[in-house]
Motif scaffolding. Structure first.
Motif, PDB file in Angstrom:
ATOM      1  N   LYS A 139       0.838  -1.210   0.000  1.00  0.00           N
ATOM      2  CA  LYS A 139       0.000   0.000   0.000  1.00  0.00           C
ATOM      3  C   LYS A 139       0.866   1.251   0.000  1.00  0.00           C
ATOM      4  CE  LYS A 139      -3.966   2.083   2.332  1.00  0.00           C
ATOM      5  NZ  LYS A 139      -5.001   1.901   3.365  1.00  0.00           N
ATOM      6  N   GLY A 140       1.961   1.207   0.726  1.00  0.00           N
ATOM      7  CA  GLY A 140       2.884   2.342   0.763  1.00  0.00           C
ATOM      8  C   GLY A 140       3.492   2.617  -0.596  1.00  0.00           C
ATOM      9  N   TYR A 141       3.852   1.561  -1.300  1.00  0.00           N
ATOM     10  CA  TYR A 141       4.427   1.721  -2.636  1.00  0.00           C
ATOM     11  C   TYR A 141       3.419   2.354  -3.603  1.00  0.00           C
ATOM     12  CZ  TYR A 141       8.437  -1.223  -1.355  1.00  0.00           C
ATOM     13  OH  TYR A 141       9.574  -1.739  -0.792  1.00  0.00           O
ATOM     14  N   VAL A 142       2.167   1.883  -3.556  1.00  0.00           N
ATOM     15  CA  VAL A 142       1.135   2.417  -4.452  1.00  0.00           C
ATOM     16  C   VAL A 142       0.883   3.894  -4.157  1.00  0.00           C
ATOM     17  CG1 VAL A 142      -1.307   2.293  -5.089  1.00  0.00           C
ATOM     18  CG2 VAL A 142       0.007   0.184  -4.805  1.00  0.00           C
ATOM     19  N   SER A 143       0.682   4.234  -2.891  1.00  0.00           N
ATOM     20  CA  SER A 143       0.397   5.618  -2.514  1.00  0.00           C
ATOM     21  C   SER A 143       1.543   6.543  -2.879  1.00  0.00           C
ATOM     22  CB  SER A 143       0.127   5.703  -1.002  1.00  0.00           C
ATOM     23  OG  SER A 143      -1.006   4.947  -0.643  1.00  0.00           O
ATOM     24  N   THR A 144       2.761   6.113  -2.593  1.00  0.00           N
ATOM     25  CA  THR A 144       3.935   6.942  -2.880  1.00  0.00           C
ATOM     26  C   THR A 144       4.099   7.166  -4.377  1.00  0.00           C
ATOM     27  OG1 THR A 144       5.046   6.103  -0.886  1.00  0.00           O
ATOM     28  CG2 THR A 144       6.426   7.145  -2.558  1.00  0.00           C
ATOM     29  N   SER A 155       0.188  -1.072 -13.838  1.00  0.00           N
ATOM     30  CA  SER A 155       1.364  -1.639 -13.169  1.00  0.00           C
ATOM     31  C   SER A 155       0.937  -2.453 -11.956  1.00  0.00           C
ATOM     32  CB  SER A 155       2.329  -0.520 -12.733  1.00  0.00           C
ATOM     33  OG  SER A 155       2.866   0.152 -13.843  1.00  0.00           O
ATOM     34  N   VAL A 156      -0.086  -1.970 -11.248  1.00  0.00           N
ATOM     35  CA  VAL A 156      -0.593  -2.693 -10.078  1.00  0.00           C
ATOM     36  C   VAL A 156      -1.205  -4.021 -10.506  1.00  0.00           C
ATOM     37  CG1 VAL A 156      -2.288  -2.641  -8.206  1.00  0.00           C
ATOM     38  CG2 VAL A 156      -1.003  -0.574  -8.777  1.00  0.00           C
ATOM     39  N   TYR A 157      -2.044  -3.994 -11.530  1.00  0.00           N
ATOM     40  CA  TYR A 157      -2.665  -5.221 -12.026  1.00  0.00           C
ATOM     41  C   TYR A 157      -1.609  -6.226 -12.492  1.00  0.00           C
ATOM     42  CZ  TYR A 157      -7.684  -4.081 -12.048  1.00  0.00           C
ATOM     43  OH  TYR A 157      -8.979  -3.826 -11.683  1.00  0.00           O
ATOM     44  N   THR A 158      -0.635  -5.736 -13.266  1.00  0.00           N
ATOM     45  CA  THR A 158       0.395  -6.631 -13.811  1.00  0.00           C
ATOM     46  C   THR A 158       1.245  -7.224 -12.698  1.00  0.00           C
ATOM     47  OG1 THR A 158       0.472  -5.288 -15.818  1.00  0.00           O
ATOM     48  CG2 THR A 158       2.283  -6.822 -15.472  1.00  0.00           C
ATOM     49  N   LYS A 201     -11.483  -4.457  -6.122  1.00  0.00           N
ATOM     50  CA  LYS A 201     -10.402  -5.420  -5.903  1.00  0.00           C
ATOM     51  C   LYS A 201      -9.222  -4.847  -5.114  1.00  0.00           C
ATOM     52  CE  LYS A 201      -7.379  -8.606  -8.419  1.00  0.00           C
ATOM     53  NZ  LYS A 201      -7.798  -9.801  -7.647  1.00  0.00           N
ATOM     54  N   TYR A 202      -8.847  -3.602  -5.407  1.00  0.00           N
ATOM     55  CA  TYR A 202      -7.670  -3.000  -4.767  1.00  0.00           C
ATOM     56  C   TYR A 202      -8.046  -1.887  -3.798  1.00  0.00           C
ATOM     57  CZ  TYR A 202      -5.176  -5.677  -8.276  1.00  0.00           C
ATOM     58  OH  TYR A 202      -4.700  -6.709  -9.056  1.00  0.00           O
ATOM     59  N   LYS A 261      -5.837   1.619  -2.006  1.00  0.00           N
ATOM     60  CA  LYS A 261      -6.206   2.944  -2.511  1.00  0.00           C
ATOM     61  C   LYS A 261      -5.200   3.988  -2.043  1.00  0.00           C
ATOM     62  CE  LYS A 261     -10.093   6.202  -2.491  1.00  0.00           C
ATOM     63  NZ  LYS A 261     -11.468   6.448  -1.971  1.00  0.00           N
ATOM     64  N   PRO A 262      -4.670   4.809  -2.970  1.00  0.00           N
ATOM     65  CA  PRO A 262      -3.649   5.801  -2.603  1.00  0.00           C
ATOM     66  C   PRO A 262      -4.131   6.742  -1.496  1.00  0.00           C
ATOM     67  CG  PRO A 262      -3.818   5.619  -4.986  1.00  0.00           C
ATOM     68  CD  PRO A 262      -4.963   4.839  -4.408  1.00  0.00           C
ATOM     69  N   GLN A 263      -3.320   6.868  -0.449  1.00  0.00           N
ATOM     70  CA  GLN A 263      -3.626   7.766   0.667  1.00  0.00           C
ATOM     71  C   GLN A 263      -2.362   8.520   1.059  1.00  0.00           C
ATOM     72  OE1 GLN A 263      -5.674   5.879   3.983  1.00  0.00           O
ATOM     73  NE2 GLN A 263      -6.763   4.468   2.610  1.00  0.00           N
TER      74      GLN A 263
END
Length: 454
Positions: A97-102, A163-166, A226-227, A231-233
């Motif tokens: 989650k940290g990677y996605v948000s960042t 990128s998240v899906y892949t 699904k994700y 979710k970016p926070q």
């Protein structure tokens, strides 16, 4: 459909869950990519008829020019792909989650700066000189460029969801998005030919905004279903997460810039040294011969993140078997390219008729280019998957440095003509046929040291 896929897997002797997942997404990738190829092929003659050769050449050059700015994601898309896959493999939800948000907030901030700079620049540049066209299009280009830049910035942010899906082993999602965009674009250009007069501004605005809307919809859907937990926070944006993604991403960033210089400057070089009209046959030959690469990429794409996970879990036997299969597919792709060269005149006649003449020499040069890229692609994806890309970075960077001057020399001081541009690119990527396989052998046998292991 699931039963059909299961039967195919059983007949091919596919047993491991990872291989079954890859084969499932390869199947769907073929469906989506096949549809995209057909849609994009049908799009070309319709677009030429709507815009004419000069305006279509300008649009192709403009699209390539905008593609140069993909480096503004500073490699975070690829960095997120690898790091998210690693975090998921280690079942670390908070880190993922940290990677996605960042990644989202960082690219969002970068795109705001990019948008401000592009708006200032777009009103102080004579775009007719950039695209080597008449002053009659000056007003249209002045209005179109801010729209294109703005939509590009948004697309850069929203593309992160693929990128998240892949990374989460949903390898065919990117193909599905491309399919929806291609089919939607085909419908839109057909609608324009029936209802509107030829306009580069109108065409460019619609075709810049449409992909953004599709990607925005996917982001809203993914982060509400699904994700949802990823979710970016803002609270999860941290310096250490940025360092993790950017540490790997900076190498991808340099590779991206190098690839852009080598592969996206061709249209502008041709426009400046010849004319926008000459871009059209070049791109048609590229699109046609590129089918082979598209088909092969459908097989390749699922392996990137799967290799990342397998490498983290030290499943080296699976990786070796996967690479053997990919090399076999590469050889099949080369055979397909040769066949495509032989039937090219007939395909061009059916596809575009007499709208554009494609020289045989140009088709052959494009074929050689795609043969080279197909042969080193399996090793390239392995290297990308495990993140040992320092040699990869140097190879592409050196190629990028010599590509433009070499293209100009071959065009100006030989009798090659437009073919000199793609020949220059071939020369720049040729060393990868040796470097990438050697690095793979060293890494998989645990004998890599120095630059080979970075």
């Amino acid at each position: 459909m699931r039963e059909l896929i299961s039967k195919i897997q059983a007949n091919l002797g596919i047993q491991s869950n990872r291989s079954k997942n890859i084969s499932k997404h390869v199947f769907w990738s073929f469906v989506y990519k096949g549809g995209s190829i057909i849609a994009n092929f049908l799009l070309v003659p319709l677009t030429i008829k709507f815009l004419d050769n000069e305006n279509y050449g300008i649009w192709l050059t403009l699209s390539s020019f905008i593609a140069w700015f993909t480096f503004f994601d500073i490699g975070l898309g690829h960095g997120l792909r690898n790091k998210f896959a690693e975090a998921k493999a280690n079942e670390d939800t908070e880190l993922a989650k940290g990677y996605v948000s960042t990644a989202y907030y960082t690219i969002g901030a970068i795109c705001l700066v990019f948008l401000a700079l592009s708006l200032i620049a777009s009103y102080n540049i004579d775009w007719t000189k950039v695209f080597n066209t008449s002053n009659a299009l000056k007003d249209q280009l002045e209005l179109l460029m801010p729209i294109v830049f703005g939509c590009f910035g948004l697309r850069l942010i929203f593309t992160l969801i693929t990128s998240v899906y892949t990374a989460d082993q949903h390898h065919s999602m990117q193909g599905k998005v491309s399919f929806i965009i291609a089919v939607g674009s085909l419908f839109l250009i057909w609608l324009l030919t029936k209802t509107a007069e030829s306009s580069l501004l109108f065409f460019g605005a619609i075709f810049s905004l449409f992909p953004v809307l599709i990607l925005l919809g996917l982001n809203l859907y993914a982060f509400s279903t699904k994700y949802k937990q990823f979710k970016p926070q803002w609270a999860y944006v941290k310096k250490e997460y940025f360092k993790d993604i950017f540490g790997l991403g900076i190498n991808f960033f340099i590779i991206q810039i190098s690839v852009i210089i080598m592969f996206s400057t061709d249209n502008l070089i041709i426009t400046q040294l010849f004319s926008p009209e000459e871009v059209v046959p070049y791109n048609i030959a590229y699109k046609y011969m590129g089918i082979s690469s598209m088909v092969f990429t459908m097989v390749l794409v699922p392996y990137w993140s799967s290799i990342t996970v397998a490498y983290v879990k030290k499943e080296f036997d699976w990786i070796k078997n996967a690479m053997k299969n990919l090399i076999k597919f590469a050889i099949i792709a080369v055979i397909l390219i040769v066949i495509m060269v032989l039937i090219a005149p007939y395909v061009y006649k059916v596809w575009i008729g007499n709208l554009v003449i494609i020289p045989t020499a140009l088709t052959i040069c494009m074929a050689v280019y795609f043969i080279v890229t197909v042969l080193y692609a399996p090793f390239n994806y392995f290297i990308n998957g495990i993140g040992k890309i320092k040699l990869h970075m140097y190879s592409f960077a050196i190629g990028a440095i010599i590509n433009i001057p070499l293209s100009i020399v071959l065009v100006k001081y030989t009798a090659l003509g437009v073919e000199g541009v793609i020949i220059a690119t071939i020369i720049c990527i040729l060393p990868n046929l040796i470097l990438f396989p050697v690095q793979y052998i060293k890494l998989i046998n645990n004998t890599a040291t120095g630059i080979w292991d970075k």
